[in-house]
Write a protein that holds these residues in place. Structure first.
Motif, PDB file in Angstrom:
ATOM      1  N   LEU A  23       5.621   2.242  -0.575  1.00 15.34           N
ATOM      2  CA  LEU A  23       5.041   2.006  -1.361  1.00 15.34           C
ATOM      3  C   LEU A  23       4.425   1.428  -1.823  1.00 15.34           C
ATOM      4  CD1 LEU A  23       7.008   5.745  -3.167  1.00 15.34           C
ATOM      5  CD2 LEU A  23       5.118   5.122  -1.331  1.00 15.34           C
ATOM      6  N   MET A  24       5.055  -0.254  -1.851  1.00 10.12           N
ATOM      7  CA  MET A  24       4.217  -1.307  -2.339  1.00 10.12           C
ATOM      8  C   MET A  24       3.338  -1.870  -1.916  1.00 10.12           C
ATOM      9  SD  MET A  24       7.493  -2.320  -4.498  1.00 10.12           S
ATOM     10  CE  MET A  24       6.166  -4.620  -5.421  1.00 10.12           C
ATOM     11  N   ASP A  25       3.514  -1.667  -0.001  1.00 11.04           N
ATOM     12  CA  ASP A  25       3.247  -1.524   1.111  1.00 11.04           C
ATOM     13  C   ASP A  25       2.224  -0.781   1.470  1.00 11.04           C
ATOM     14  OD1 ASP A  25       4.230  -4.297   0.737  1.00 11.04           O
ATOM     15  OD2 ASP A  25       5.784  -4.057   1.963  1.00 11.04           O
ATOM     16  N   THR A  26       1.401   0.823   0.944  1.00 10.81           N
ATOM     17  CA  THR A  26       1.243   1.110   1.310  1.00 10.81           C
ATOM     18  C   THR A  26       0.675   2.047   0.855  1.00 10.81           C
ATOM     19  OG1 THR A  26       3.130   2.961   1.242  1.00 10.81           O
ATOM     20  CG2 THR A  26       2.530   2.103   3.547  1.00 10.81           C
ATOM     21  N   GLU A  27      -0.714   2.831   0.518  1.00  5.66           N
ATOM     22  CA  GLU A  27      -0.929   3.545  -0.327  1.00  5.66           C
ATOM     23  C   GLU A  27      -0.975   5.549  -0.689  1.00  5.66           C
ATOM     24  OE1 GLU A  27      -4.838   6.504  -0.354  1.00  5.66           O
ATOM     25  OE2 GLU A  27      -5.173   4.602   0.890  1.00  5.66           O
ATOM     26  N   GLU A  28       0.201   6.253   0.366  1.00  5.54           N
ATOM     27  CA  GLU A  28       0.740   6.817  -0.018  1.00  5.54           C
ATOM     28  C   GLU A  28       1.795   7.304   1.143  1.00  5.54           C
ATOM     29  OE1 GLU A  28      -1.449  10.531  -1.503  1.00  5.54           O
ATOM     30  OE2 GLU A  28      -2.344  10.776   0.752  1.00  5.54           O
ATOM     31  N   LEU A  29       2.428   7.924   0.801  1.00  3.75           N
ATOM     32  CA  LEU A  29       3.496   8.348   1.714  1.00  3.75           C
ATOM     33  C   LEU A  29       3.915   9.967   1.718  1.00  3.75           C
ATOM     34  CD1 LEU A  29       6.282   5.865   1.893  1.00  3.75           C
ATOM     35  CD2 LEU A  29       4.587   5.848   3.870  1.00  3.75           C
ATOM     36  N   CYS A  30       4.282  10.869   3.310  1.00  5.81           N
ATOM     37  CA  CYS A  30       4.476  11.866   2.938  1.00  5.81           C
ATOM     38  C   CYS A  30       5.585  11.792   3.120  1.00  5.81           C
ATOM     39  CB  CYS A  30       4.038  12.503   4.293  1.00  5.81           C
ATOM     40  SG  CYS A  30       4.033  14.595   3.801  1.00  5.81           S
TER      41      CYS A  30
END
Length: 122
Positions: A23-30
């Motif tokens: 999550l530190m490397d992505t905008e959001e995760l489903c």
């Protein structure tokens, strides 16, 4: 003192640390992104994410039948920097980064989580 204990508990488990780093490397995760990434059942993913949420590390948003997770905007940047520095040389980190980005790309291309047609958030 409760805050540091809940953060330590939340990040003290391998799968929760891995998803937090993702999550530190992505905008959001489903939830489906996280499930495929960790190779865990949705109920197990939800439990892990609930612990991260209770520790104040992530936010969640339900959209239709899917739950989306992102970093909590209130997380102290010094904590994030310490975490990044602590795992900088970890062998699993590059493999995990590649894996989560590929999962997200494939899910978005195939509209796996109902991604198309919704507003971009952040």
């Amino acid at each position: 003192m409760e805050s540091i204990l809940s953060i330590s508990k939340a990040l003290g488990e391998k799968n929760r640390l891995r998803v937090f780093l993702a999550l530190m490397d992505t905008e959001e995760l489903c939830v489906c992104d996280v499930g495929d990434f960790l190779e865990l059942a949705p109920a197990t993913v939800s439990r892990h994410m609930s612990i991260l949420h209770q520790a104040g590390l992530i936010e969640s948003e339900k959209r239709g039948r899917w739950v989306y997770y992102r970093m909590d905007t209130e997380v102290d940047p010094r904590l994030l920097e310490w975490i990044r520095n602590s795992v900088r040389d970890a062998g699993f980190l590059m493999k995990d980064r590649s894996k989560i980005h590929e999962i997200v790309r494939l899910h978005r291309e195939n509209d796996h989580c109902g991604f198309r047609g919704r507003k971009k958030t952040v």
